[in-house]
Design a protein around this motif. Structure first.
Motif, short mmCIF file in Angstrom:
data_model
loop_
_atom_site.label_atom_id
_atom_site.label_comp_id
_atom_site.label_asym_id
_atom_site.label_seq_id
_atom_site.Cartn_x
_atom_site.Cartn_y
_atom_site.Cartn_z
N ASP A 14 -16.88 0.65 125.80
CA ASP A 14 -16.08 1.82 126.14
C ASP A 14 -14.79 1.41 126.85
N LEU A 15 -14.89 0.43 127.74
CA LEU A 15 -13.71 -0.06 128.45
C LEU A 15 -12.72 -0.69 127.45
N ALA A 16 -13.24 -1.49 126.52
CA ALA A 16 -12.38 -2.13 125.52
C ALA A 16 -11.70 -1.07 124.65
N ALA A 42 -12.41 -4.56 121.03
CA ALA A 42 -11.82 -3.41 120.36
C ALA A 42 -10.57 -3.89 119.66
N ASP A 43 -10.44 -3.56 118.37
CA ASP A 43 -9.33 -4.04 117.56
C ASP A 43 -8.88 -2.91 116.64
N LYS A 44 -7.60 -2.83 116.36
CA LYS A 44 -7.09 -1.75 115.52
C LYS A 44 -7.60 -1.84 114.08
N LEU A 50 -7.72 -0.19 124.57
CA LEU A 50 -7.01 -0.33 123.29
C LEU A 50 -6.21 0.94 122.99
N LEU A 51 -6.88 2.08 123.06
CA LEU A 51 -6.26 3.34 122.65
C LEU A 51 -5.20 3.83 123.64
N GLU A 52 -5.42 3.63 124.92
CA GLU A 52 -4.49 4.12 125.93
C GLU A 52 -3.23 3.26 126.08
N ASN A 53 -3.30 2.01 125.63
CA ASN A 53 -2.18 1.10 125.83
C ASN A 53 -1.54 0.61 124.54
#
Length: 138
Positions: free
Chosen positions: A5-7, A55-57, A11-14
């Motif tokens: 969840d942190l990853a 977490a990766d796009k 990822l999404l917020e930055n």
């Protein structure tokens, strides 16, 4: 908040392309495109990926092969290819995704991503890395 969840949140917020989390700490981020952030980590500090939450796009087969070999624990991605899913399913890696596609496309959407193309003919990370080196040394 757990590691994945942190990853994902980071990822999404930055607007990063990849976030690596271990022991509830962000240990690596990148804004580089394509497979480059995973290749950099794999070649220069693979231990950061071992047992990490990533977490990766975008995850295609090439990225999946490298992350599997590096020993990640879990994965979130916005976009994943069917080929990546097929090899992740043969592992103990927990993964979630937003969107599944048949294949990862190149940047101008005129064909398959070159790294995905190389990965289709590869069965493991070492084979893929050899093909990547061969392609870029030409």
């Amino acid at each position: 908040m757990n590691n994945l969840d942190l990853a994902k949140t980071t990822l999404l917020e930055n607007s990063y392309s990849i976030v690596v989390v271990k022991e509830n700490k962000v240990v690596n981020t990148s804004n580089k495109n394509g497979l480059i952030p995973i290749l950099d980590l794999y070649n220069n500090d693979k231990s950061l990926l071992n047992e990490a939450s990533v977490a990766d796009k975008v995850i295609g087969k090439a990225a999946a092969l490298l992350l599997i070999e590096a020993g990640i624990k879990e994965l979130y991605t916005d976009l994943i290819s069917e080929n990546a899913i097929s090899i992740l399913d043969d592992t103990n890696i927990k993964y979630t995704y937003k969107t599944k596609v048949k294949e990862i496309r190149n940047r101008d959407n005129t064909g398959r991503c070159p790294m995905e193309e190389l990965a289709l003919a590869s069965t493991n990370a070492d084979e893929l890395l050899a093909k990547i080196k061969e392609k870029f040394n030409k």
